[in-house]
Motif scaffolding. Structure first.
Motif, PDB file in Angstrom:
ATOM      1  N   ARG A 177      27.349  17.630  28.290  1.00  0.00           N
ATOM      2  CA  ARG A 177      26.283  18.007  29.230  1.00  0.00           C
ATOM      3  C   ARG A 177      25.771  16.805  30.006  1.00  0.00           C
ATOM      4  O   ARG A 177      25.335  16.927  31.157  1.00  0.00           O
ATOM      5  N   VAL A 178      25.862  15.616  29.412  1.00  0.00           N
ATOM      6  CA  VAL A 178      25.344  14.417  30.069  1.00  0.00           C
ATOM      7  C   VAL A 178      26.184  14.032  31.278  1.00  0.00           C
ATOM      8  O   VAL A 178      25.731  13.284  32.149  1.00  0.00           O
ATOM      9  N   VAL A 189      25.430  22.985  36.560  1.00  0.00           N
ATOM     10  CA  VAL A 189      25.212  23.879  35.415  1.00  0.00           C
ATOM     11  C   VAL A 189      25.010  25.296  35.926  1.00  0.00           C
ATOM     12  O   VAL A 189      24.073  25.570  36.687  1.00  0.00           O
ATOM     13  N   LEU A 190      25.926  26.175  35.525  1.00  0.00           N
ATOM     14  CA  LEU A 190      25.854  27.579  35.897  1.00  0.00           C
ATOM     15  C   LEU A 190      25.556  28.429  34.676  1.00  0.00           C
ATOM     16  O   LEU A 190      25.630  27.967  33.533  1.00  0.00           O
ATOM     17  N   SER A 191      25.241  29.673  34.930  1.00  0.00           N
ATOM     18  CA  SER A 191      24.993  30.575  33.790  1.00  0.00           C
ATOM     19  C   SER A 191      26.281  30.859  33.032  1.00  0.00           C
ATOM     20  O   SER A 191      26.268  31.117  31.823  1.00  0.00           O
ATOM     21  N   ILE A 199      34.069   8.058  29.106  1.00  0.00           N
ATOM     22  CA  ILE A 199      33.186   8.325  30.247  1.00  0.00           C
ATOM     23  C   ILE A 199      31.769   8.646  29.756  1.00  0.00           C
ATOM     24  O   ILE A 199      30.774   8.161  30.315  1.00  0.00           O
ATOM     25  N   ARG A 200      31.709   9.445  28.700  1.00  0.00           N
ATOM     26  CA  ARG A 200      30.384   9.795  28.148  1.00  0.00           C
ATOM     27  C   ARG A 200      29.660   8.569  27.627  1.00  0.00           C
ATOM     28  O   ARG A 200      28.462   8.375  27.875  1.00  0.00           O
ATOM     29  N   ALA A 201      30.409   7.718  26.923  1.00  0.00           N
ATOM     30  CA  ALA A 201      29.786   6.512  26.390  1.00  0.00           C
ATOM     31  C   ALA A 201      29.342   5.590  27.522  1.00  0.00           C
ATOM     32  O   ALA A 201      28.260   4.970  27.449  1.00  0.00           O
ATOM     33  N   GLY A 228      19.728  19.716  21.913  1.00  0.00           N
ATOM     34  CA  GLY A 228      20.142  18.470  22.541  1.00  0.00           C
ATOM     35  C   GLY A 228      20.027  17.244  21.682  1.00  0.00           C
ATOM     36  O   GLY A 228      20.428  16.159  22.090  1.00  0.00           O
ATOM     37  N   VAL A 229      19.492  17.386  20.463  1.00  0.00           N
ATOM     38  CA  VAL A 229      19.346  16.192  19.623  1.00  0.00           C
ATOM     39  C   VAL A 229      20.684  15.779  19.045  1.00  0.00           C
ATOM     40  O   VAL A 229      21.068  14.616  19.066  1.00  0.00           O
ATOM     41  N   SER A 230      21.423  16.725  18.504  1.00  0.00           N
ATOM     42  CA  SER A 230      22.699  16.398  17.866  1.00  0.00           C
ATOM     43  C   SER A 230      23.842  16.858  18.748  1.00  0.00           C
ATOM     44  O   SER A 230      23.893  18.009  19.169  1.00  0.00           O
TER      45      SER A 230
END
Length: 1852
Positions: free
Chosen positions: A711-712, A719-721, A761-763, A1634-1636
């Motif tokens: 998500r990041v 972001v779509l439904s 990429i996320r990192a 979103g925490v974990s």
């Protein structure tokens, strides 16, 4: 993206290394296409240039991100290659101590060489019912998956366990079987699962041995089929064995052993039953001493022998067969010691009377001569004749060993057959799970026929494995509907064809064995001619012509041809076998019976087994002749057939794979050898699985998981439904090459390396965000710091300037002050100098003048002195004689006193040595000092007297001197007078000299005496000071001791208090344990009871309805009914099961274990029956005693009978009188039938009214008299003392007589008759039957009144007796206490004894005073009460007397004004009872219990209404004194509740409803029992409703047991409801979104942590808890019981959550700890909302809370370790270490827990004494209690709703 783009600076790669296999390195600069060298830096800091291969241009393998290291599934790794697999296994094994890892469908198990606490029953329960991917890898997870698939797909399963020797195959297979045995149980009470497990010790003893690689190595392969019925319970098993290593019987390599059974026999040789075997030490036998290592460290062979024999007994091998087995084994050992002597090169012989051979023949039951002959000869048969040929010593030795191997192989087969017979079940097998434990791929320096067969079997298994993996991979792609291409994987069919096809290796080997002159060399040549240069997998070694090389799937293996033919033939001389078949020992011929049977390829008997050997055995030179029929099939052919059968079985099942890895060759615990591990990984197919997975799309994510993880990387507009479309849009932007991923129906498939790229990429994105956050925060911090420094600088400047100004002002003040000081100081110095000089001048003048005056004074004084001396000398000459005499006397006195003083001094010195003398001196010292002072004063007085005398003598001396002068002047003239005078002068001078000497001596003596006196005085003072110091020290010591005593007393008090608290806690724990044990026994009893009911129903169905396929209906019978009735009923019901069990006993054979269990249960029941019989005898004795007491009062009973007869007579006369009057009235009315007769004013009308008026008045009078009579009876009962009422019967007789005289009895019964009528008086409806019924009712009322009075008197007497007994007991205790105090006082010193006795006396008097005060208060209360009663009774008696005197006629009583006021009457006065007929009992139970719907009752009616109704019915039965009715109603109630719970026992509402009503029924029985302890909170009206006739204490215990059973059932129901929710809601669901983040997953998918539709969340748990709580509250459950239920629920939640946390590595992270703590806080908030914080539920969550805190705290330094040890006091050491080992970072910014930190924690916790158990017992049920909770509801106010259908019962 291209793979080369990932090789950037700081990227980590793997490079080959000869020592460590693979080394990790880091790129120092980016790689560019075309570079030939990579600049690397190793982990040790060394820089390295790595050259790429110029041909392949292959780059080194990339290393996975750290967050992926240690994953449960190897397929979850982004980069799938050998170094990644090896590193992941090493990290899990070494750092996390995890031995299991998934690799797709394979479970990799690494042998830890250490016992681990991960195989207990708690672990089995934790894995039971779980999905395979939800828990950490484990052999139990594989077993659960197989069991679940068998039940779900109805398909047979197989678990294939393979690996090297010592890798742990046998143990893994054993644990899998234990799991099935524990989870499934058995279909009968025959304990089949125990038999299956018992087969392991037997097979290990005869098939396992110690090798250099393993202490318990299986030297055979086995396939065990565990059979299950339709309910998937174990019913039996079957075992097939392969490749028994027979050569181990006769040969063992160095440091190895023979099979365990031989050493077990030798260790048990001293047992009496083994003496006939004539065994000894293992070193005595040739077959057991070759390895030189007869003992295994930590193994007791004698104890193992005992286990083996027990297992044999359990499997039905009786003692005779066991001894037969041991005889054959002992015979093999003795056969090995048989030696041969050579006659020549071609013949040999056995020495005569050779002892080993004699023992062998004796044990085997064969002839010595025959056996010795055929051991040295063989029979050769040709086409024409048969002749006997001697053999050489070497050939004879080989033949002896071949015979031993053959006997052992046959015995092995026989034991396996008998084990299979014991495990065989008569019930039809519905499905099975097979467990295959077989050798893994083997390669040694010298490989022979054994390794060839093993590797051939592994080739077949690997082919099956590859096909299965490929099939699963393709099925996954087809299921997700993604395009796929055919994956190229290694197919080993060519290698299998090389071995088993036509003209293959085995065919050529069998053909060569049939050749008369076939040899290993000719066979090798045939192999070369057939396959060399024709098959790519077959090669010939360069340096050998007797070997060949096969390219297997794992490696190339070189086989030595030497020994292949001999081992394939497995030759045994036929004549030796015939000798054994002719044995007298019956068991021995049985072993060779199957030799005559032809073995088919499909045969399941394990007769074809191949001998295995580590070293080749040289073949004999003798050419084998024609073999018989039983030896026509070679070992290779037999093995090929059995292998084909095995493969057919495996192909027909769903396989599950377990690959066992041996981490090192030295059996070191948790030591990882990379080289050995890689060899085994290549050989077992794990890397092939990785390669197949990597060839396709190994990484797979669901759309929701991908969205949550990445998500990041998305912007808000992306972001779509639709999650699927969102993921597609993002991936198209992130990965441009569309071939790198595919979109399936539910998942996204990635090629290898793409997840690592996304992670990078996320990192990077997170790192950039972190840098930005850090930049902002650091700027803000520095700006705050600058502003703070600026403000501080301004403040410092202000203060410095002020300080400087103050310093300048101070300087000016000091300067001015210095000037003033100088002025005054100079003036002072000048004045001082002047004054000094002036004073010096004056002093000089004064001294000079004084000197001159003194000189003048001296001159005058000298002249005056000379005159005086002359005067005195002259006087002295006159006194000379006197002084001499006086001094002599004084000298004598001094000498005498000195002598006396010396004596006294000696005496004083002697006395001074004793302590008492010191005390006396100390006491009388002042007196002595005063005496000495007085003596000194007396001496002074004497001295003054002497001075006076001396003065008088001087006067006389002067006068005489004057006279002598005159005489001298007169005699001067003559010479004689002058000479005389001169001589006198000389003599006087001599005397003066002597006197002076005497005076000096006297002075010296005086001085000596004074010195002695001073010395004595000093010594005395020193002694006094010493005594004072000692006294002071003693006082200090006394104070110190008193202080110590007080402190010790305080410490002792504190210690005793602590001990008391600890003992109290221990007693509470013991009480809880006892409750738990009792409640567990109840639970077991209820289970056995249900089992008994089921069996009885099944027996009934088998007897009466023998139709196939008929299903058993729910039982409605409970055997508990007989338990609550009398013994006669018990015997009747007990006879039924015995009669019904007779047919079953005839059908099934007797099972020993079941028989022992039943026997134990019968013993327990007999003990219970005996205790119940004793209790019954005791009750009967009490009943007889009570009857005897009643018989002592026959006069009372006679008076009662007379009283009743009198009542009956008077009632009859009164009845006749009323009937006569009524007849007259009827006649008058019938004679005059005119209408005016009945008109008002008519005569008849007036007569009628007068009669009615008189009757009503008389009735009122009778009512009044009845009430007065009742009050008198009550007052008499209260006034009469209990003793008098129980012993004296004359008082009652007098009262009855008085009542007779006054005629009060008839009046009372007329009043009773009227009050008992529930309808108005109607003269027209009065008839004789109704009158008699009224009389009867009145009589019953009187009887009940008298009976209640008698019972109350009896109860008061019993109470008084109990009180007297209690008083006697208290007096005894007081007497014992007094004796103890007296004994203690006698041991004390006198002073302490007096003090203690005074203290005790004060205490006793105080207690007596308090007791007397209490008694006085009680007496005052009693007096006041009696006075009030006396006044009331006096008033009533006065009114009665006045009424009797004044009211003669009944007509006058009507005007009395006091009656309507004092005696009000209620029309409806209910007594809180319900009346029903005996015939309606079943209807009552049916409508109120069996057919009742709890929901309707709970919503519309008062809580506990069924319990109140049942109790009111019991009250009415008690009121009627109908014991049969009470017993029947209570028994029916209990049994009906059990039926309801058995029928609807899985419904929470039903169980909660009946738990609440059972408890309320129990409380009602207590509340209205009449016992004082339960009547404290009752109203007076409720006390009137107490039971009067029956004591239902025993039924209260029965109801309490029933309530406990219902509570346990309630716990099981709510556990079944909550269990599916707990793990998902507490662990997996993200309550805080979103925490974990979600980590990449492998093939074994774990449960998604995203709340999809149908997934349980924390809100689901809270809603369920609210539902439970509301249902219990609606049913009116006791608050304390609700608290216990909530505590149990929270314990279940905490235990299951913690257990899953401890078994799931993916859940042990910092973010998950935050989630858990938030979830726990929500549960605590729920407790606060429900006011249940004091229920103890929060404390049950403490281990879970501490585990969550452990996940979040810092874990680096020693201070952190200390904090963890102090914080986690509710967790065990094993749990703490497990959590730390499992801790896994979710992001790169977290750090793993170091191994050193975990070691520190272990060192700090080593002294903690806690349970070694890893998991909490989730099945634990806290002992339940039912605190008494009285009801304030009045029974008489309860209304029965019509909806219950209880119209047949009436309120009373």
């Amino acid at each position: 993206m291209a793979a080369s783009e990932l090789y950037t600076k700081f990227a980590r790669v793997w490079i080959p290394d000869p020592e460590e296999v693979w080394k990790s390195a880091e790129l120092l600069k980016d790689y560019k296409p075309g570079d030939k060298v990579l600049q690397l830096r190793l982990e040790g800091g060394k820089d390295l240039e790595y050259r790429l291969d110029s041909k392949t241009k292959e780059l080194p393998h990339l290393r996975n991100p750290d967050i992926l290291v240690g994953e449960n599934d190897l397929t979850a790794l982004s980069y799938l290659h050998e170094p990644a697999v090896l590193h992941n296994l090493r990290v899990r094994f070494i750092d996390s101590k995890l031995i299991y890892t998934y690799c797709g469908i394979v479970l990799v198990a690494i042998n830890p060489y250490e016992q681990l606490p991960i195989y207990g029953e708690d672990i089995i329960n934790a894995y039971s019912g779980q999905n395979m991917g939800d828990m950490d890898p484990h052999i139990f997870a594989v077993a659960e998956e197989a069991y679940k698939q068998m039940a779900r797909d109805e398909r047979n399963q197989s678990i294939i366990v393979s690996g090297e020797s010592g890798a742990g195959k046998t143990v893994s297979a054993k644990y899998a079987m234990r799991y099935f045995a524990t989870v499934s149980g058995s279909a009968s009470e025959a304990n089949v699962e125990e038999k299956v497990l018992a087969s392991n010790p037997i097979m290990e003893s005869i098939g396992n041995a110690k090798t250099t690689r393993n202490d318990n190595s299986s030297r055979f392969g086995k396939y065990i089929e565990i059979g299950f019925d339709k309910r998937y319970r174990i019913i039996g098993a079957n075992m097939r064995t392969y490749l028994l290593e027979k050569s181990r019987v006769v040969f063992q390599a160095e440091e190895e052993r023979n099979y365990h059974i031989f050493y077990q026999l030798c260790a048990s040789a001293k047992l009496p039953e083994f003496k006939m075997l004539r065994l000894g030490n293992a070193d005595f036998f040739h077959y057991t001493k070759q390895g030189g290592s007869p003992i295994i460290e930590g193994i007791d062979d004698a104890k193992e022998m005992m286990h083996t024999r027990q297992a044999c007994t359990l499997l039905g091998i009786n003692e005779s067969y066991q001894m037969g087995i041991f005889r054959i084994l002992a015979g093999i050992l003795h056969l090995g010691n048989v030696g041969f002597t050579s006659r020549d090169s071609d013949s040999c012989s056995v020495p005569p009377k050779h002892e080993p051979l004699s023992i062998f023949c004796e044990l085997m039951g064969v002839e010595y001569e025959e056996m010795s002959h055929w051991l040295c000869h063989r029979k050769l048969a040709t086409a024409t004749e048969t002749y006997i040929k001697p053999i050489s010593k070497l050939q004879a030795t080989n033949a002896r060993d071949a015979l031993a191997k053959h006997i052992y192989a046959k015995l092995f087969n026989w034991i396996v057959d008998h084990v299979n017979q014991a495990l065989h079940s008569a019930v039809k097998q519905h499905s099975f799970i097979g467990v295959l434990d077989i050798y893994g791929f083997e390669t040694f320096e010298i490989n022979s026929f054994e390794q060839f067969c093993i590797n051939y079997a592994n080739e077949k298994l690997q082919q099956q494995f590859n096909m299965h993996v490929f099939k699963l991979e393709q099925e996954e792609y087809m299921k997700e509907q993604i395009p796929w291409t055919l994956i190229d994987f290694y197919d080993n069919q060519p290698c299998i064809n090389l071995i088993e096809a036509k003209l293959g290796i085995l065919d050529l080997l069998d053909e060569e064995c049939k050749m008369p002159k076939g040899s290993d060399d000719t066979w090798a040549q045939k192999l070369y001619n057939t396959h060399l240069n024709k098959c790519a997998l077959f090669e010939k070694p360069r340096m050998s012509n007797k070997a060949f090389i096969i390219q297997h799937f794992a490696d190339k293996v070189e086989y030595q041809c030497e020994g292949f033919l001999e081992k394939n033939k497995d030759t045994v001389f036929e004549d030796q076998i015939k000798v054994l078949k002719s044995s007298k020992f019956k068991m021995l011929p049985e072993l060779f019976q199957d030799d005559e049977k032809v073995i088919s390829p499909s045969s399941a008997t394990p007769s074809g087994r191949t001998p295995l050997s580590r070293t080749p055995i040289k073949p004999t030179k003798v050419k084998p002749g024609q073999s018989t029929k039983e030896h026509k099939k070679t070992v290779g052919h037999q093995f090929r057939n059995s292998l084909h059968l095995l493969m057919e079985t495996l192909n027909a099942t769903t396989p599950h794979y377990v690959r066992c890895i041996k981490p090192n060759d030295f059996k070191f615990p948790f030591t990882f050898d990379e080289k050995r591990a890689v060899q085994q990984l290549r050989a077992c197919g794990v890397l092939e699985t990785i390669r197949i997975s990597a060839a396709g799309f190994p990484s797979r994510w669901t759309y929701q998981e991908f969205f949550s993880r990445y998500r990041v990387l998305m912007k808000q507009r992306d972001v779509l439904s639709d999650r699927k479309q969102t993921c597609k849009n993002v991936l198209e932007k992130l990965i441009l090459d569309k071939d790198k991923y595919q979109f399936g129906k539910t998942k996204i498939f990635f090629r290898a390396g793409q997840v690592a790229y996304l992670e990078k990429i996320r990192a990077d994105k997170l790192r950039a965000a972190c840098i930005r956050i850090q930049k902002t925060i650091r700027g803000w911090l520095l700006r705050k710091k600058y502003l703070r420094m600026k403000k501080a600088a301004i403040t410092i400047q202000r203060y410095v300037r002020g300080y400087q100004a103050r310093c300048y002002a101070k300087f000016l003040r000091r300067t001015n002050a210095a000037t003033v000081i100088q002025k005054y100081w100079r003036m002072y110095v000048v004045r001082k100098r002047y004054q000094t000089r002036r004073a010096a001048t004056i002093i000089l003048q004064s001294h000079l003048r004084g000197y001159m005056a003194r000189n003048r004074f001296r001159k005058i004084l000298r002249e005056h002195k000379a005159i005086i001396i002359q005067k005195h000398v002259r006087s002295w000459l006159a006194r000379l004689h006197y002084k001499r005499c006086l001094k002599a006397i004084v000298y004598l006195q001094c000498c005498f006193r000195r002598m006396m003083a010396k004596r006294e001094l000696k005496k004083l010195k002697i006395e001074a040595r004793s302590v008492e003398r010191y005390k006396k001196l100390h006491i009388g010292m002042e007196n002595k000092i005063m005496q000495l002072q007085r003596k000194v004063d007396e001496q002074n007085k004497d001295y003054k007297c002497l001075l006076e005398k001396l003065t008088t003598l001087e006067g006389t001396y002067n006068s005489e001197t004057e006279k002598l002068r005159n005489d001298l002047d007169r005699l001067h003239l003559s010479e004689e007078e002058a000479k005389i005078a001169t001589s006198k002068v000389l003599s006087l001078q001599e005397e003066i000299t002597k006197l002076r000497k005497d005076l000096d001596r006297t002075r010296s003596e005086k001085k000596t005496i004074e010195e002695k006196a001073d010395k004595y005085k000093q010594e005395t003072e020193l002694l006094v000071s010493n005594l004072k110091e000692e006294n002071t020290l003693l006082k200090k010591e006394k104070e110190t001791l008193n202080h110590l005593i007080s402190e010790q007393a305080k410490e002792i008090t504190e210690t005793m208090e602590k001990k008391l608290i600890e003992e109290t806690k221990q007693l509470e724990l013991d009480l809880n344990d006892e409750r738990l044990r009792y409640q567990n026994l109840l639970n077991e009893f209820s289970r056995l009871e249900e089992r008994y009911d089921d069996l009885k129903e099944e027996m009934t169905l088998m007897v009466h309805v023998p139709k196939p396929g008929h299903r058993r209906t729910d039982s409605t019978h409970s055997s508990n009914e007989s338990e609550y009735t009398f013994s006669s009923e018990i015997t009747e019901t007990e006879d039924i099961p015995f009669r019904m069990e007779e047919p079953s006993e005839k059908k099934a054979p007797l099972d020993m274990s079941l028989f022992l269990k039943l026997q134990k249960r019968v013993t327990e029941l007999e003990l219970e029956k005996q205790s119940m019989q004793d209790e019954l005898d005791r009750k009967e004795e009490q009943l007889l005693r009570s009857k005897a007491k009643e018989e002592e009062r026959p006069q009372i009973r006679g008076a009662e009978l007379e009283y009743e007869s009198l009542k009956r007579q008077e009632l009859e006369s009164e009845n006749k009188k009323l009937k006569n009057e009524l007849n007259e009235l009827r006649k008058a009315l019938s004679e005059k039938g005119a209408p005016e007769v009945t008109a008002p004013g008519a005569p008849a009308y007036r007569v009628l009214m007068e009669q009615l008026t008189s009757v009503s008045e008389e009735l009122d009078v009778r009512k009044e008299e009845v009430l007065i009579l009742r009050s008198q009876l009550v007052s008499q009962k209260e006034a009469i003392q209990p003793k008098n009422t129980m012993t004296d019967s004359t008082i009652l007789l007098e009262d009855v007589q008085k009542m007779k005289d006054k005629g009060e009895i008839a009046q009372a019964y007329i009043g009773l008759k009227e009050t008992n009528r529930s309808f108005p008086m109607d003269c027209h409806e009065l008839n004789e039957d109704e009158e008699l019924w009224l009389v009867y009712e009145g009589l019953k009322q009187a009887n009940r009144l008298l009976e209640s009075q008698l019972q109350s008197q009896k109860k008061s007497h019993d109470n008084e007796t109990e009180a007297l007994r209690g008083e006697i007991q208290s007096l005894k205790e007081e007497n014992n206490r007094q004796q103890q105090l007296l004994a203690q006082n006698l041991q004390l010193p006198p002073e302490a004894r007096i003090e203690a006795s005074l203290q005790h006396e004060i205490t006793r008097l105080t207690n007596e005073n308090l007791d007397l005060m209490e008694q006085l208060e009680k007496q005052d209360k009693t007096v006041r009460k009696l006075k009030k009663q006396l006044k009331v009774f006096a008033k009533k008696i006065g009114e009665l007397e006045v009424g009797q005197m004044e009211n003669i006629s009944p007509g006058q009583i009507i005007d009395e004004p006091i009656r309507p006021v004092n005696i009000p009457r209620k029309e409806k006065d209910f007594q809180g009872m319900l009346e029903y007929k005996k015939d309606d009992e079943q209807k009552l139970v049916k409508n109120l219990i069996l057919d009742l719907k709890p929901r309707g009752v709970a919503v519309n009616l008062i809580p506990g209404l069924p319990a109140y109704i049942l109790f009111m019915c019991v009250r009415h039965a008690d009121y009627l004194n109908d014991d049969q009715k009470v017993r029947s109603l209570l028994t029916s109630t209990i049994n009906s509740i059990k039926k309801v719970l058995k029928k609807r026992g899985d419904d929470f509402e039903t169980v909660s409803f009946w738990l609440s009503n059972t408890c309320r029924f129990l409380h009602c029985l207590k509340q209205y029992s009449g016992e004082e302890g339960f009547m404290k909170h009752n109203t007076p009206r409720q006390n009137e409703h107490c039971l009067t006739n029956f004591d239902l204490a025993e039924y209260r215990q029965v109801l309490s047991d029933l309530a406990i059973q219902i509570y346990q059932q309630l716990v099981r129901v709510l556990e079944n409801i909550l269990q599916p929710m707990i793990v998902s809601g507490m662990l997996e669901h993200e309550t805080i979104q979103g925490v974990s983040g979600v980590k990449p997953t492998g093939l074994r998918k774990r449960t998604s942590s995203i709340a999809d539709e149908g997934t349980y969340t924390l809100d689901s748990i809270l809603r369920q808890l609210n539902s439970f709580h509301s249902v219990m509250c609606q049913h009116g459950m006791d608050p304390e019981l609700i608290k216990q239920v909530v505590k149990q629920m929270f314990y279940i939640v905490g235990a299951i959550t913690l257990n899953n946390l401890l078994l799931r590595k993916d859940m042990c992270s910092w973010s998950k700890g935050m989630q858990i703590r938030y979830n726990v806080s929500q549960l605590e908030e729920w407790l606060r909302d429900k006011n249940l914080m004091n229920s103890g539920a929060k404390e049950t969550l403490e281990p879970l809370i501490q585990a969550a805190q452990l996940l979040q705290v810092k874990k680096k330094t020693d201070e952190d370790a200390e904090a963890i040890c102090s914080m986690c006091n509710a967790l065990t050491t094993a749990q703490i270490v497990k959590v730390l080992n499992l801790y896994t970072p979710v992001n790169e910014f977290e750090e793993r827990v170091s191994v050193s930190f975990i070691r520190t924690i272990q060192m700090r916790l080593r002294d903690r004494k806690d349970s070694p158990q890893l998991l909490m017992d989730a099945k634990h049920i806290f002992p339940v209690t039912f605190p008494f909770n009285p009801s304030s509801l009045a029974l008489e106010t309860i209304q029965i709703p019509t909806s219950l259908g209880l119209g047949f019962i009436a309120r009373v």
